[in-house]
Design a protein around this motif. Sequence first.
Motif: not given
Length: 562
Positions: A243-248, A404-422
């Motif tokens: 997520n954009a806010w996690s390690c920033n 918009l808020v859900g995508d920017a703050w939570v959803y896109w980070g989870a999506y990328n995390s899942l794809l990156a690990h997979s």
Amino acid sequence: MIMNLNSSVWTLLLVYVSFALCVTEFSPTVEIHQGRLRGVVKNDRKGGKFYSFLSVPYARKPVGNLRFMIPAWAEKWEGLLDAVSDLPMCLQHDLERNIIGQEDCLYLNVHTAELEAKDLKPVMVYIHGGGFAEGSGQDDLYGAEFLLPEGVVLVTINYRLGLFGFLNFENPEVGAFGNMGLKDQNMALRWVQRNIEKFGGNPKSVTIFGQSAGGASVHMHLLSPMSKGLFHRAIAQSGSALNAWSCNGQRDTGALVAKTLGFDGDSEMKMLPFLQSVSIEDILRIQENVTLFVPVHDLALASPVVETIDNEISFLPEHPEEIISAKGFQEVPFMIGYTDAEAIILDVEALLRTGNMGKLLTGSALLHTLNAKDEKTKEEITNQINSFYYGDLASTDRSKVYNLVGDAWVYWGAYNSLLAHSKMSHKDLYFYIFAADTELNYYKRLHPITSKYAGASHIDELGYLFKTKYTPPEINPDSVEAKSIEKVVKLWTNFAKYGNPTPKQEDFDIIWKPVIGDELNYLHIGTHDLKLGSNPYPERMAFWDRLHEEFTAKKLNLHTEL
């Protein structure tokens, strides 16, 4: 006379034995590495008894010359320590921006149905959220009454927040490297390994789970070399390391804060003792405007950072993306998910703080990961966001704002995390969307306006896992609330026991499929049923992929790389 005397003696003995039994029942004791503890007896949701040991110190008081420093083991004590009062909060601001909590706050709660059991139970360690600036592991929000009937031991923890937990110096010789809040969590996990058998818990079967910043923390433990071997399963709820806010976090905030508070000079070695001597009020005044929502458009004043050292006390020696791409994570069963209407929290917070609905400027959802340095680029990205989410006209549809808020703050980070690990062949990846909507959705019901909104807000799923101060006093066993608790608790505790939330089809008449390749299989957890799905919000996720490809020359759409 002799008969009367004997009768009196027997009566006294019976009274003494009865009293002793009562003391034993209502004052459970246990001896751990640091000393002896006395706890309290409680009743779970099914009428069974369990034991709670509250405010157990797991690290030394982080005050004086330990402020901003790596946690040290808690000291041993003599005699019997009463562990009967709930956790103190770590220092933070409340909704009215008043200072609450205390600096001496590194404590945890342990809840168990059986002490020193022969058959050790799986352990679940919960890490609270709050944007790395707020929250606590207190029992009034994370009661064990729902989880314990499923045969687990529950631990909830505190960790340092805000600048007290995430201030950092660029100079490694200073010793305050940052991420101390995460290292507090790590110390709590070490405490669990050292002591949990005394509470009937199995140190070889530990599941860490957390929500929001707690979910991001869980993911970062998965990536941290410091936390290897301390847990065996992980659940990240509404938060991930990508997520954009996690390690920033901002770099060298120690120097920034010291100079802001009047330090004269450039020696960082002298700045640290200066900051260790100033008042908590002065430090909290610097972060007064830090809210629950750590920024996604800019670097945060107090948030996790990649550390300037790479040794055994470095929690994050590299950025999470780099650790994942090098397969430097612990490959344990991993569950990631979020609620279907995360952004309702935006209005709840605004209404509770100001009495008015929340206002979201598109710029505040402009991810700093897009690296838009100049105003022209920011304007171009903002126009693309407005066009995609709102069309040509300003939106009056709140759901579009929430998307918009859900995508920017939570959803896109989870999506990328899942794809990156997979992509790195991480097995046993489970993905969920939580959409149950009952009286247990306590967060959106904090205000009458948002209580009428459909869906589950950020935080709302916690009402199905924990007994909270907002839980209805009586829950009818036949109600949708009771059935939903059974369903959610079973999924989470199955995962803690087996690394699989649906190991037996007869439990739910459904098998939760793991993520496979770029197929993001997920479980939709509704009010009345469970449904299987795959690749949610594809157009919206692809939009953020395209933005990053266009403005950072960085190909993040992992679909095409699998």
